[in-house]
Motif scaffolding. Structure first.
Motif, PDB file in Angstrom:
ATOM      1  N   HIS A  14     -45.799  36.244   7.092  1.00  0.00           N
ATOM      2  CA  HIS A  14     -46.559  34.996   6.948  1.00  0.00           C
ATOM      3  C   HIS A  14     -47.481  34.813   8.148  1.00  0.00           C
ATOM      4  N   ASP A  15     -48.723  34.399   7.885  1.00  0.00           N
ATOM      5  CA  ASP A  15     -49.634  34.175   9.010  1.00  0.00           C
ATOM      6  C   ASP A  15     -49.790  32.686   9.298  1.00  0.00           C
ATOM      7  N   LEU A  16     -50.657  32.381  10.269  1.00  0.00           N
ATOM      8  CA  LEU A  16     -50.764  30.996  10.750  1.00  0.00           C
ATOM      9  C   LEU A  16     -51.361  30.035   9.728  1.00  0.00           C
ATOM     10  N   THR A  17     -51.915  30.571   8.636  1.00  0.00           N
ATOM     11  CA  THR A  17     -52.432  29.668   7.606  1.00  0.00           C
ATOM     12  C   THR A  17     -51.270  28.995   6.855  1.00  0.00           C
ATOM     13  N   ASP A  18     -50.073  29.519   7.024  1.00  0.00           N
ATOM     14  CA  ASP A  18     -48.906  28.926   6.361  1.00  0.00           C
ATOM     15  C   ASP A  18     -47.815  28.649   7.405  1.00  0.00           C
ATOM     16  N   PRO A  19     -48.045  27.639   8.251  1.00  0.00           N
ATOM     17  CA  PRO A  19     -47.075  27.378   9.334  1.00  0.00           C
ATOM     18  C   PRO A  19     -45.692  26.988   8.834  1.00  0.00           C
ATOM     19  N   VAL A  20     -45.643  26.357   7.645  1.00  0.00           N
ATOM     20  CA  VAL A  20     -44.330  25.970   7.108  1.00  0.00           C
ATOM     21  C   VAL A  20     -43.515  27.225   6.795  1.00  0.00           C
ATOM     22  N   ALA A  21     -44.184  28.240   6.217  1.00  0.00           N
ATOM     23  CA  ALA A  21     -43.484  29.496   5.901  1.00  0.00           C
ATOM     24  C   ALA A  21     -43.027  30.180   7.187  1.00  0.00           C
ATOM     25  N   ILE A  22     -43.857  30.111   8.235  1.00  0.00           N
ATOM     26  CA  ILE A  22     -43.462  30.713   9.518  1.00  0.00           C
ATOM     27  C   ILE A  22     -42.226  29.997  10.053  1.00  0.00           C
ATOM     28  N   ARG A  23     -42.283  28.662  10.060  1.00  0.00           N
ATOM     29  CA  ARG A  23     -41.155  27.916  10.645  1.00  0.00           C
ATOM     30  C   ARG A  23     -39.891  28.050   9.797  1.00  0.00           C
ATOM     31  N   THR A  24     -40.083  28.362   8.493  1.00  0.00           N
ATOM     32  CA  THR A  24     -38.915  28.608   7.645  1.00  0.00           C
ATOM     33  C   THR A  24     -38.254  29.937   8.012  1.00  0.00           C
ATOM     34  N   SER A  25     -39.058  30.858   8.571  1.00  0.00           N
ATOM     35  CA  SER A  25     -38.560  32.213   8.850  1.00  0.00           C
ATOM     36  C   SER A  25     -38.018  32.394  10.257  1.00  0.00           C
ATOM     37  N   ILE A  26     -38.108  31.352  11.081  1.00  0.00           N
ATOM     38  CA  ILE A  26     -37.710  31.528  12.479  1.00  0.00           C
ATOM     39  C   ILE A  26     -36.530  30.628  12.858  1.00  0.00           C
ATOM     40  N   GLY A  27     -35.843  31.052  13.905  1.00  0.00           N
ATOM     41  CA  GLY A  27     -34.836  30.202  14.544  1.00  0.00           C
ATOM     42  C   GLY A  27     -35.194  30.165  16.014  1.00  0.00           C
ATOM     43  N   VAL A  28     -35.053  29.021  16.627  1.00  0.00           N
ATOM     44  CA  VAL A  28     -35.506  28.879  18.019  1.00  0.00           C
ATOM     45  C   VAL A  28     -34.433  28.197  18.870  1.00  0.00           C
ATOM     46  N   LEU A  29     -34.192  28.761  20.030  1.00  0.00           N
ATOM     47  CA  LEU A  29     -33.384  28.075  21.046  1.00  0.00           C
ATOM     48  C   LEU A  29     -34.325  27.830  22.222  1.00  0.00           C
ATOM     49  N   PRO A  30     -34.904  26.628  22.300  1.00  0.00           N
ATOM     50  CA  PRO A  30     -35.892  26.383  23.358  1.00  0.00           C
ATOM     51  C   PRO A  30     -35.234  26.254  24.735  1.00  0.00           C
ATOM     52  N   GLU A  31     -36.061  26.429  25.748  1.00  0.00           N
ATOM     53  CA  GLU A  31     -35.537  26.328  27.122  1.00  0.00           C
ATOM     54  C   GLU A  31     -35.110  24.883  27.409  1.00  0.00           C
ATOM     55  N   SER A  32     -35.993  23.931  27.044  1.00  0.00           N
ATOM     56  CA  SER A  32     -35.667  22.514  27.276  1.00  0.00           C
ATOM     57  C   SER A  32     -34.889  22.001  26.076  1.00  0.00           C
ATOM     58  N   ASN A  33     -33.594  22.302  26.073  1.00  0.00           N
ATOM     59  CA  ASN A  33     -32.820  22.095  24.866  1.00  0.00           C
ATOM     60  C   ASN A  33     -31.868  20.916  25.036  1.00  0.00           C
ATOM     61  N   GLY A  34     -32.192  19.793  24.435  1.00  0.00           N
ATOM     62  CA  GLY A  34     -31.326  18.621  24.519  1.00  0.00           C
ATOM     63  C   GLY A  34     -30.543  18.441  23.230  1.00  0.00           C
ATOM     64  N   TYR A  35     -29.503  17.640  23.313  1.00  0.00           N
ATOM     65  CA  TYR A  35     -28.672  17.375  22.142  1.00  0.00           C
ATOM     66  C   TYR A  35     -28.328  15.893  22.085  1.00  0.00           C
ATOM     67  N   PRO A  36     -28.191  15.352  20.889  1.00  0.00           N
ATOM     68  CA  PRO A  36     -27.727  13.969  20.794  1.00  0.00           C
ATOM     69  C   PRO A  36     -26.245  13.904  21.139  1.00  0.00           C
ATOM     70  N   GLY A  37     -25.919  13.254  22.239  1.00  0.00           N
ATOM     71  CA  GLY A  37     -24.555  13.267  22.758  1.00  0.00           C
ATOM     72  C   GLY A  37     -23.526  12.659  21.832  1.00  0.00           C
ATOM     73  N   ILE A  38     -23.940  11.708  20.990  1.00  0.00           N
ATOM     74  CA  ILE A  38     -22.942  11.010  20.166  1.00  0.00           C
ATOM     75  C   ILE A  38     -22.644  11.736  18.860  1.00  0.00           C
ATOM     76  N   GLN A  39     -23.507  12.698  18.488  1.00  0.00           N
ATOM     77  CA  GLN A  39     -23.284  13.396  17.217  1.00  0.00           C
ATOM     78  C   GLN A  39     -22.206  14.463  17.369  1.00  0.00           C
ATOM     79  N   THR A  40     -21.523  14.775  16.286  1.00  0.00           N
ATOM     80  CA  THR A  40     -20.615  15.926  16.325  1.00  0.00           C
ATOM     81  C   THR A  40     -21.446  17.180  16.049  1.00  0.00           C
TER      82      THR A  40
END
Lengths: 269, 322
Positions: B72-98
């Motif tokens: 998938h190329d950049l003309t279909d960003p939704v398809a790209i984001r469907t195909s990827i998994g990301v662990l970003p460097e600035s990774n926060g979490y909602p503390g109250i959620q399980t």
């Protein structure tokens, strides 16, 4: 299109309606955490104190029944809007500061859907404030006619003012990088917009005063409450005061959703 | 989701440029990665690694160049984001959620229906050893949070997994655990992993290939051995021979084309320090020429050039040529 391609497309289609998922999660976060409930509790206490002062004790009550209802309705609109603004102004900038925005942006859900879900979730704060305020105005109203007027003012005028300012808070939250700045800017704007309706000199000004009051959605909404509930003017004469709240709601909601396309992480150079 | 026929390349970036105002953060980066491959993306702070990752994830606009993710190329960003998994460097979490609620939410954002999302969340939590679903994330250790981040990045069975400093702040056991999970995901699920890290020892251990970035450009790309060899950093060997064999050893060692210097340690007669170019099989070449000359080493200590040496050489070279 092959079966696997069709399945992948279906996943993408479902991801495109992700605003519902965002709305559900944000609403749960708001109401299952201390945040929403504590803000609502503070709102309830403020309204209770005001209602008591306005009508509870004959010795300290200097207002007649209509004025009392008017004060409570205007306060409920102002404070109810403030509670929704506090939530919406934190919606994006808060995620940015907590480092959770990037993970959200890399999902297939469109940014406008993220903003739409958050906007609707923040609006539940106003709905909750409305639910709390309605019994107060109904009990304080002197007769069914006043009660109906008070409920209509609260629902229509209050609903529009709250919707417009909630959208404004979210729009500010989208492009202001600091959460504190977003909250400060949103609350300051709300206070500035509310101020003219509290300054009698402006309304007495020959031409400009009334125009400014009508053009400003918050002061228009509060003036409408005053005119209908205290001055006992007919609804048919008040439609002009609904124009700017309606236009502001449409324009600011559109702005919040359009600005979502320019939503940035904030730490890029 | 990655049910589509697998393309030959999971990721292809060609002449990628990302500009922030007047600053060119990514300056003509070209990269390819295959399914099941672990590619280490290295570089000093500010080299442009995070910008490359964010361009691939479509969250920063690309100034020019092309990106293909799972076809998938950049003309279909939704398809790209469907195909990827990301662990970003600035990774926060909602503390109250399980953890389970958190993963279920992300699975639903990827288009799974609520029941399937819950099932997938439970599967990933089990896989990453986070079975206690009732704990709020706020009580998690750093290591548990990183594992949760990896679980979240894997929730959609991505074709390309992008990890920005995934082992930052983890203790050695936590690092090992996370890297083991990564390697197993690449092997078992055919996931292409792009690993941005400053932990060069772990990159050297788990990555099939590395790309070194400096000042927004790729300055080296290939297997670890290839990158080390291309960096020009030398390898060292210390050989101890009988005193009577020193001159003969000196002669045969200097005759080797890979040998750039031969030195002696006066404090330790019989010890010879050899400096070699980073060629493949240098260690066996040294031993072979000594044994061919009937010189039996009494001690042999070979220090292969490390990726960290190559990294320093490549990135400092980049600064010098600026």
């Amino acid at each position: 299109m092959t079966t696997t391609e069709r399945a992948a497309r279906q996943h993408q289609e479902r991801a495109r309606s992700g605003w519902r998922v965002v709305l559900r999660k944000e609403t749960a976060d708001l109401w299952l955490s201390a945040k929403g409930l504590s803000v609502l509790l503070a709102f309830s206490i403020a309204l209770s104190v005001l209602a008591y002062l306005a009508s509870g004790d004959a010795a300290i009550n200097l207002l007649d029944a209509r004025e009392s209802v008017g004060v409570v309705v205007k306060t409920a609109i102002g404070l109810g809007t403030l509670t929704a603004v506090v939530v919406s102004a934190d919606a994006i900038s808060g995620e940015r500061e907590r480092g959770t925005l990037e993970a959200l942006l890399v999902t297939p859900v469109a940014r406008r859907d993220i903003v739409t879900g958050k906007l609707l979730a923040a609006s539940t704060m106003w709905l909750a404030a409305l639910v709390v305020a309605l019994p107060f105005v109904v009990v304080m109203a002197d007769g069914p006619r006043v009660g109906l007027d008070a409920v209509l003012v609260l629902v229509i005028s209050g609903g529009l003012v709250a919707a417009a300012l909630t959208a404004l808070g979210l729009a500010i939250s989208s492009f202001v990088m600091s959460n504190r700045a977003s909250l400060a800017a949103s609350i300051s704007i709300l206070l500035m917009l509310a101020a003219p309706s509290q300054l009698p000199a402006i309304t007495k000004s020959a031409t400009l005063g009334p125009v400014l009051i009508k053009a400003n959605p918050v002061s228009a909404g509060l003036t409408l409450a005053d005119n209908v509930l205290v001055k006992q003017q007919e609804w048919t004469e008040q439609w002009i005061y609904l124009l700017s709240p309606i236009l502001a709601t449409i324009a600011l909601t559109a702005a919040a959703i359009l600005l979502a396309r320019r939503l940035q992480l904030g730490d890029a150079r | 989701m990655t049910d589509e026929p697998t393309p030959a390349l999971a990721l292809e970036c060609v002449d990628l440029h990302v500009r922030y105002g007047t600053f060119m953060a990514v300056d003509g980066v070209s990269l390819v990665a295959r399914p099941g491959e672990i590619l280490g993306l290295l570089g000093p702070n500010g080299a442009g690694k995070t910008s490359v990752v964010r361009a691939i994830t479509t969250i920063v606009p690309v100034t020019s160049g092309t990106i293909l993710v799972n076809g998938h190329d950049l003309t279909d960003p939704v398809a790209i984001r469907t195909s990827i998994g990301v662990l970003p460097e600035s990774n926060g979490y909602p503390g109250i959620q399980t953890a389970k609620a958190h993963l279920t939410f992300y699975a639903e954002l990827f288009g799974l229906d609520p029941r399937e999302a819950r099932r997938q969340a439970e599967h990933r939590l089990r896989q990453l050893g986070l079975d206690d679903k009732s704990q709020p994330i706020g009580t998690f250790s750093r290591g548990m949070r990183q594992r949760l981040g990896l679980a979240r990045a894997l929730i959609n069975r991505p074709a390309v997994l992008l990890l920005d400093e995934p082992t930052l702040g983890l203790d050695p056991a936590g690092r090992e655990d996370l890297l083991r999970q990564l390697a197993s995901s690449a092997v078992e699920e055919g996931t292409c992993v792009i690993l941005c890290s400053h932990q060069l020892d772990e990159v050297e251990r788990v990555c099939d290939r590395v790309a070194v970035m400096d000042h927004g450009r790729i300055v080296a790309d290939g297997t670890v051995d290839h990158v080390v060899a291309g960096s020009g950093v030398t390898q060292r060997a210390r050989i101890r021979v009988a005193l009577g064999d020193v001159l003969a050893a000196d002669e045969v060692l200097r005759a080797l084309p890979a040998v750039s210097a031969v030195e002696y340690d006066n404090a330790r007669p019989g010890d010879i320090d050899v400096e070699l170019a980073p060629v493949d099989g240098a260690r066996s070449q040294l031993l072979k020429v000594l044994l061919d000359a009937r010189i039996e080493p009494r001690a042999f200590d070979f220090q292969r050039a490390a990726l960290s040496d190559a990294f320093l050489a490549l990135t400092s070279r980049g600064r010098e040529t600026e």
